[in-house]
Design a protein around this motif. Structure first.
Motif, PDB file in Angstrom:
ATOM      1  N   TYR A 166     -10.646 -79.186 -60.416  1.00 41.74           N
ATOM      2  CA  TYR A 166     -11.650 -80.022 -59.989  1.00 41.74           C
ATOM      3  C   TYR A 166     -11.874 -80.578 -61.570  1.00 41.74           C
ATOM      4  O   TYR A 166     -12.280 -81.868 -61.516  1.00 41.74           O
ATOM      5  CB  TYR A 166     -12.810 -79.297 -59.626  1.00 41.74           C
ATOM      6  CG  TYR A 166     -12.572 -78.841 -58.061  1.00 41.74           C
ATOM      7  CD1 TYR A 166     -12.806 -79.734 -56.820  1.00 41.74           C
ATOM      8  CD2 TYR A 166     -11.934 -77.559 -57.643  1.00 41.74           C
ATOM      9  CE1 TYR A 166     -12.789 -79.261 -55.569  1.00 41.74           C
ATOM     10  CE2 TYR A 166     -11.764 -77.247 -56.488  1.00 41.74           C
ATOM     11  CZ  TYR A 166     -12.101 -77.984 -55.395  1.00 41.74           C
ATOM     12  OH  TYR A 166     -12.119 -77.432 -54.132  1.00 41.74           O
ATOM     13  N   TRP A 167     -12.039 -79.672 -62.200  1.00 40.49           N
ATOM     14  CA  TRP A 167     -12.527 -80.207 -63.634  1.00 40.49           C
ATOM     15  C   TRP A 167     -11.969 -81.449 -64.215  1.00 40.49           C
ATOM     16  O   TRP A 167     -12.679 -82.147 -65.037  1.00 40.49           O
ATOM     17  CB  TRP A 167     -12.619 -78.891 -64.769  1.00 40.49           C
ATOM     18  CG  TRP A 167     -13.219 -77.747 -64.302  1.00 40.49           C
ATOM     19  CD1 TRP A 167     -12.700 -76.714 -63.623  1.00 40.49           C
ATOM     20  CD2 TRP A 167     -14.664 -77.765 -64.597  1.00 40.49           C
ATOM     21  NE1 TRP A 167     -14.022 -75.585 -63.751  1.00 40.49           N
ATOM     22  CE2 TRP A 167     -14.857 -76.201 -63.995  1.00 40.49           C
ATOM     23  CE3 TRP A 167     -15.696 -78.470 -65.058  1.00 40.49           C
ATOM     24  CZ2 TRP A 167     -16.402 -75.711 -64.036  1.00 40.49           C
ATOM     25  CZ3 TRP A 167     -17.107 -77.852 -65.019  1.00 40.49           C
ATOM     26  CH2 TRP A 167     -17.421 -76.648 -64.761  1.00 40.49           C
ATOM     27  N   SER A 168     -10.743 -81.565 -64.038  1.00 39.14           N
ATOM     28  CA  SER A 168     -10.004 -82.654 -64.793  1.00 39.14           C
ATOM     29  C   SER A 168     -10.007 -83.824 -63.744  1.00 39.14           C
ATOM     30  O   SER A 168      -9.192 -84.903 -63.983  1.00 39.14           O
ATOM     31  CB  SER A 168      -8.540 -82.273 -65.067  1.00 39.14           C
ATOM     32  OG  SER A 168      -7.919 -81.889 -63.874  1.00 39.14           O
ATOM     33  N   LEU A 169     -10.440 -83.752 -62.574  1.00 35.50           N
ATOM     34  CA  LEU A 169     -10.367 -84.851 -61.623  1.00 35.50           C
ATOM     35  C   LEU A 169     -11.399 -86.181 -62.024  1.00 35.50           C
ATOM     36  O   LEU A 169     -12.591 -85.733 -62.158  1.00 35.50           O
ATOM     37  CB  LEU A 169     -10.697 -84.497 -60.129  1.00 35.50           C
ATOM     38  CG  LEU A 169      -9.541 -83.639 -59.559  1.00 35.50           C
ATOM     39  CD1 LEU A 169      -9.996 -83.130 -58.195  1.00 35.50           C
ATOM     40  CD2 LEU A 169      -8.305 -84.109 -59.764  1.00 35.50           C
ATOM     41  N   PRO A 170     -11.101 -87.294 -61.954  1.00 37.16           N
ATOM     42  CA  PRO A 170     -11.850 -88.270 -62.400  1.00 37.16           C
ATOM     43  C   PRO A 170     -13.315 -88.305 -61.181  1.00 37.16           C
ATOM     44  O   PRO A 170     -14.244 -88.778 -61.694  1.00 37.16           O
ATOM     45  CB  PRO A 170     -11.352 -89.527 -62.611  1.00 37.16           C
ATOM     46  CG  PRO A 170      -9.866 -89.273 -61.672  1.00 37.16           C
ATOM     47  CD  PRO A 170      -9.614 -87.833 -62.013  1.00 37.16           C
ATOM     48  N   GLU A 171     -12.938 -87.913 -60.025  1.00 33.68           N
ATOM     49  CA  GLU A 171     -13.825 -88.093 -58.833  1.00 33.68           C
ATOM     50  C   GLU A 171     -14.872 -86.984 -59.269  1.00 33.68           C
ATOM     51  O   GLU A 171     -15.970 -87.497 -58.708  1.00 33.68           O
ATOM     52  CB  GLU A 171     -13.132 -87.518 -57.565  1.00 33.68           C
ATOM     53  CG  GLU A 171     -12.107 -88.650 -57.078  1.00 33.68           C
ATOM     54  CD  GLU A 171     -10.594 -88.566 -57.375  1.00 33.68           C
ATOM     55  OE1 GLU A 171      -9.799 -89.353 -57.129  1.00 33.68           O
ATOM     56  OE2 GLU A 171     -10.539 -87.671 -58.516  1.00 33.68           O
ATOM     57  N   LEU A 172     -14.535 -85.921 -59.929  1.00 34.21           N
ATOM     58  CA  LEU A 172     -15.836 -85.066 -60.270  1.00 34.21           C
ATOM     59  C   LEU A 172     -16.856 -85.794 -61.014  1.00 34.21           C
ATOM     60  O   LEU A 172     -17.890 -85.620 -60.706  1.00 34.21           O
ATOM     61  CB  LEU A 172     -15.490 -83.900 -60.958  1.00 34.21           C
ATOM     62  CG  LEU A 172     -16.416 -82.869 -61.463  1.00 34.21           C
ATOM     63  CD1 LEU A 172     -17.256 -82.395 -60.318  1.00 34.21           C
ATOM     64  CD2 LEU A 172     -15.657 -81.876 -62.229  1.00 34.21           C
ATOM     65  N   ALA A 173     -16.350 -86.525 -62.178  1.00 34.14           N
ATOM     66  CA  ALA A 173     -17.440 -87.106 -62.947  1.00 34.14           C
ATOM     67  C   ALA A 173     -17.997 -88.046 -62.111  1.00 34.14           C
ATOM     68  O   ALA A 173     -19.565 -88.465 -62.408  1.00 34.14           O
ATOM     69  CB  ALA A 173     -16.679 -87.901 -64.066  1.00 34.14           C
ATOM     70  N   SER A 174     -17.378 -88.976 -61.331  1.00 34.88           N
ATOM     71  CA  SER A 174     -18.022 -90.007 -60.375  1.00 34.88           C
ATOM     72  C   SER A 174     -19.000 -89.220 -59.854  1.00 34.88           C
ATOM     73  O   SER A 174     -20.158 -89.901 -59.240  1.00 34.88           O
ATOM     74  CB  SER A 174     -17.073 -90.851 -59.864  1.00 34.88           C
ATOM     75  OG  SER A 174     -16.264 -91.466 -60.473  1.00 34.88           O
ATOM     76  N   ALA A 175     -18.640 -88.229 -59.095  1.00 40.33           N
ATOM     77  CA  ALA A 175     -19.690 -87.493 -58.080  1.00 40.33           C
ATOM     78  C   ALA A 175     -20.663 -87.043 -58.679  1.00 40.33           C
ATOM     79  O   ALA A 175     -21.922 -86.900 -58.203  1.00 40.33           O
ATOM     80  CB  ALA A 175     -18.912 -86.401 -57.478  1.00 40.33           C
ATOM     81  N   ILE A 176     -20.568 -86.547 -60.026  1.00 37.73           N
ATOM     82  CA  ILE A 176     -21.811 -85.951 -60.848  1.00 37.73           C
ATOM     83  C   ILE A 176     -22.849 -87.088 -60.914  1.00 37.73           C
ATOM     84  O   ILE A 176     -23.920 -87.036 -60.836  1.00 37.73           O
ATOM     85  CB  ILE A 176     -21.459 -85.240 -62.054  1.00 37.73           C
ATOM     86  CG1 ILE A 176     -20.726 -84.126 -61.952  1.00 37.73           C
ATOM     87  CG2 ILE A 176     -22.647 -85.095 -63.049  1.00 37.73           C
ATOM     88  CD1 ILE A 176     -20.125 -83.380 -63.089  1.00 37.73           C
ATOM     89  N   SER A 177     -22.549 -88.362 -61.377  1.00 40.00           N
ATOM     90  CA  SER A 177     -23.174 -89.441 -61.873  1.00 40.00           C
ATOM     91  C   SER A 177     -23.835 -89.994 -60.505  1.00 40.00           C
ATOM     92  O   SER A 177     -24.935 -90.091 -60.488  1.00 40.00           O
ATOM     93  CB  SER A 177     -22.308 -90.654 -62.188  1.00 40.00           C
ATOM     94  OG  SER A 177     -21.703 -90.275 -63.545  1.00 40.00           O
TER      95      SER A 177
END
Length: 393
Positions: free
Chosen positions: A367-378
């Motif tokens: 998960y840590w390297s998925l771009p979807e994680l950063a988007s979901a956090i925002s």
């Protein structure tokens, strides 16, 4: 400085510098201040977990008879879950291959639909003997079944005298019981070969799974066991690191904290946010986490009621919003929206993430390297109104 978002790691994290570097990389993508909350030094001592993993073949030589006995047991268990053979019935690929092998004109239309007497007798004998096979009768792969049928047909044609090889096409019957005996022997041989071949393949897969998934799974179990025994100590560590930023954060409803948590870190976050003296949480994003699963198996206490099987468990208002990410192949990632409901009547939002080709077998840490994680956090850290009935995107 913008409002800090606290990031709680999950299982198997024993390197605080590496965790900090991971959070810093994520922060650069998110564009928000992310504060790592490290508790891994309080987790399980997993330095020697590999010693508990069973050897590949328990000391047995890899021969056709003994190849990876545990794997053969696994293969038998997997195949036993399939539907068993019906006496008197044969799989279509097997039946068609036998007819084609004994009567090449069977599919050409040259015989006007008439059947070969030899093929009929072979199929009748196979139908009686097929349920006695240990491996073949549980197989459903068309290629394997077709090759088995062709092998049986070739054995019949090659064993008979050349001048009589296709006598069955002219109506001649096979000699006494030799045909039945031949089919029984050849089918038993093919069954042993199939079992050995499947055992080798499953053995390799089993060995790979043990050594690729085994350490991660055992570390997960180790940290879970330690957390169950030393929950207060780990919670105290989280409080301590939040207080280092601002002693008032999380202590009162007017000073809630936003949290991001992976794996067991999500269990820690939910436990703290729903405790009798809660960590007031404005927004929680979990990924690859197990709060719902843990609560169903062993009610977490605090302000949470046990799940009764009828209505979702109502979360206290100390946990305002919750977004939960999971990957389909992550066996340690669970949904939350069918078990919990937020105090305002909305549900946690479960979001499935795509599996990446580079994740390998152990997807729990991908998960840590998925771009979807950063988007979901925002997205999760912004106050947004949601449909009370919306559970999953």
């Amino acid at each position: 400085m913008d409002e800090p978002v606290f990031v709680i790691h999950g299982v198997g994290n024993r390197d605080p510098q590496a965790f900090t570097a991971t959070v810093e990389a994520l922060q650069a993508t998110v564009g928000r201040t992310l504060v790592p909350v490290y508790w891994g030094d309080l987790g399980a001592d997993d330095r020697y977990v590999d010693l508990a993993l069973p050897p590949r073949s328990a000391g047995l030589r890899d021969t056709p008879e003994t190849v990876d006995v545990p794997s053969k047991m696994l293969l038998a268990a997997l195949l036993s879950e399939t539907e068993g053979p019906v006496p008197g019935d044969l799989p279509a690929p097997l039946r068609d291959a036998v007819r084609q092998g004994l009567d090449p004109s069977h599919n050409s239309g040259l015989r006007d639909g008439r059947n070969s007497p030899v093929a009929d007798q072979v199929l009748a004998t196979l139908a009686e003997e097929w349920p006695t096979t240990h491996w073949l009768s549980l197989a459903d792969d068309p290629s394997l079944l077709s090759e088995t049928g062709m092998a049986i047909a070739h054995a019949v044609t090659e064993t008979r005298e050349p001048e009589d090889s296709w006598a069955g096409l002219r109506g001649a019957a096979p000699v006494d019981g030799s045909l039945r005996s031949l089919i029984r022997r050849r089918l038993a041989d093919l069954d042993r070969v199939a079992g050995a071949a499947m055992g080798v393949v499953v053995g390799r897969v089993n060995h790979s799974l043990r050594h690729r998934l085994g350490p991660g799974a055992t570390r997960f179990l180790g940290d879970v066991l330690v957390y169950q025994r030393h929950r207060e100590q780990i919670h105290a560590r989280v409080w301590e690191q939040i207080a280092a930023v601002d002693p008032e954060l999380g202590r009162h409803p007017d000073h809630p904290v936003p949290l991001v948590a992976h794996s067991l870190g999500g269990v820690i976050a939910v436990d703290m946010a729903t405790a009798q003296e809660p960590l007031w949480t404005s927004s929680l994003l979990t990924f690859g986490s197990q709060p719902a699963y843990f609560h169903l198996c062993d009610p977490r206490g605090g302000q949470l009621s046990p799940y009764t099987g009828h209505e979702p468990v109502v979360l206290p208002n100390s946990l305002a919003r919750w977004t939960n990410l999971w990957q389909p192949l992550d066996v340690l990632g669970f949904a939350a929206s069918h078990v919990f409901r937020l105090a305002d009547g909305t549900y946690p939002v479960d979001i499935p993430l795509p599996r990446t080709a580079t994740a390998g077998l152990w997807t729990h840490s991908a998960y840590w390297s998925l771009p979807e994680l950063a988007s979901a956090i925002s997205d999760a850290m912004h106050h947004q109104h949601r449909d009370p009935d919306k559970r999953q995107l």
